[in-house]
Design an enzyme around this catalytic site. Structure first.
Site, PDB file in Angstrom:
ATOM      1  NE  ARG A  50      49.191  64.545  95.048  1.00  0.00           N
ATOM      2  CZ  ARG A  50      50.509  64.482  94.882  1.00  0.00           C
ATOM      3  NH1 ARG A  50      51.035  64.393  93.676  1.00  0.00           N
ATOM      4  NH2 ARG A  50      51.311  64.507  95.936  1.00  0.00           N
ATOM      5  CG  ASP A  52      42.330  64.820  86.774  1.00  0.00           C
ATOM      6  OD1 ASP A  52      43.074  65.527  87.467  1.00  0.00           O
ATOM      7  OD2 ASP A  52      42.691  64.259  85.725  1.00  0.00           O
ATOM      8  CE1 TYR A 110      41.522  55.871  89.338  1.00  0.00           C
ATOM      9  CE2 TYR A 110      43.382  54.367  89.314  1.00  0.00           C
ATOM     10  CZ  TYR A 110      42.837  55.589  89.647  1.00  0.00           C
ATOM     11  OH  TYR A 110      43.600  56.535  90.286  1.00  0.00           O
ATOM     12  NE  ARG A 197      39.570  61.683  82.210  1.00  0.00           N
ATOM     13  CZ  ARG A 197      39.656  62.985  82.476  1.00  0.00           C
ATOM     14  NH1 ARG A 197      40.149  63.391  83.634  1.00  0.00           N
ATOM     15  NH2 ARG A 197      39.236  63.864  81.604  1.00  0.00           N
TER      16      ARG A 197
END
Lengths: 252, 252
Positions: A50, A52, A110, A197
């Site tokens: 999910r 952002d 990522y 992040r």
């Protein structure tokens, strides 16, 4: 009835993230709508990650069930004819009905992109985080080393997350620089809310000299979100790949 | 009175090109407006390259004259505070009043990006031209070799151009491939209207097997726009750099 797995790439700039929500348009919502129109059924996809608002993907994964006779691999072409330009299916294939993109163990990759130069480059503005503070990537690399392996990443978990455990395993964390662009590439068995992040924000503080690389160990041990650096902006983040073991696709 | 030279980067997606025109907003118009507001004077910049709608720049060049006492190198910071995110000044400096960005001889570097894979990548859609037709870059490299040096590039000149001569000199033409992305990098003493995009369109036809690399020589010799391939889309093109000889900046 068959289950179809989609590999989904998107530009997250204009979406309120992946998951359907009342406050704005999401990638999943657009995908569900076009799949429902295509099949004539009411399709609700199940997504793997999910992401952002503002986060991009090259390879998020979603599945859906359908009675339509179209072969699994044809859905990519049919959907790409209908989807807006900022969402593109990279692959579609039939999988066993037991395959669930979140419950099956996977490895996610990522990338966080940082543009580190005097002034921003306009064409990069939605796909990297700009900072003019010179970053020392050797310090970032040294600090990143402390995160490898299995740890309790509670210090790197954003508020509002509901998880049983904050222990995760990072398999690889590579920091490279090409011209003015620094790429943090991170691979692991799962990531907490905002974890990549917050890691990126912390590595940037270390690269900028706010504290020494070895302090990363103390941040981990604190098990406190306040010990780590800020959450780096969404625009720099891309979900590159979700890899499942071959066994996940064996019929039960 | 002093003359200031700006190195201007922009994302051309939302502009009707560089040059002020009645039909839509242009980069030059936005730059003139913010410079006029900043200085309190009526500023009209002179641009080096009138890029088309959708074409990007990392280093277009413009000059303007002002009586404002701000040092030349400060204009970059002051302008970047005001400009929209899709235009960023990379450098500003005072130059002799005799310096004219189009009349002084220069070397320009352009890049044309092609995304060559099965399906488009959404985050690349404004900055590369997508084609699923497999391109043979060795054939493209061979064909590109015929364009090196001084030639009459009339076959590669878009309609509507008003020029004294269609002879230009290409100093370098490199074609590289990294993962799915092909980059045509071309450097020369000047380019005709749409010349880089027609070269890119022709190289793509050759890479796709439409005709053999050696046919590039016949296209050049035809001196006829109809002999060359199509004009490749603007979104793939970036004006990378305009280089002037040091002597251009000597006071007269």
């Amino acid at each position: 009835m068959k289950r179809v797995k989609l590999t989904v790439a998107y530009d997250g700039t204009n979406y309120c993230g992946w998951q359907v929500q009342p406050n704005g348009i999401t990638v999943q919502e657009v995908l569900n709508r076009h799949l429902s129109e295509l099949t004539g059924e009411t399709i609700e996809t199940i997504g793997a990650s999910r992401t952002d608002a503002g986060v991009h993907a090259l390879g998020n994964v979603a599945v859906f069930d359908t009675r339509v006779r179209m072969p699994g691999e044809k859905f990519s072409f049919a959907l790409n004819q209908r989807l807006p330009e900022d969402i593109r299916i990279q692959e579609s294939r039939e999988v066993p009905e037991t395959f669930h993109p979140r419950y099956v163990e996977s490895e996610k990759t990522y990338e966080y992109q940082i543009l580190n130069r005097r002034f921003p480059i306009p064409t990069e503005r939605f796909y990297s985080h700009f900072t003019y503070v010179p970053l020392d990537i050797e310090k970032m690399q040294e600090a990143g080393g402390y995160l490898l392996g299995e740890h309790d990443f509670k210090s790197f978990c954003g508020a509002g997350a509901q998880v049983k455990t904050t222990v995760r395993c990072i398999h690889a964390l590579d920091i490279t620089k090409e011209a003015d662009k620094i790429t943090i590439r991170i691979r692991g068995n799962g990531f907490l809310y905002n974890m990549v992040r917050i890691i990126a924000g912390t590595l940037m503080e270390i690269g900028g000299g706010a504290y020494p690389p070895a302090h990363m160990r103390a941040i981990l041990e604190a098990k406190d979100r306040k010990a780590a650096g800020p959450t780096a902006p969404a625009r720099g983040l891309t979900l590159v790949q979700i890899k499942y073991p071959d066994s996940a696709f064996n019929a039960p």
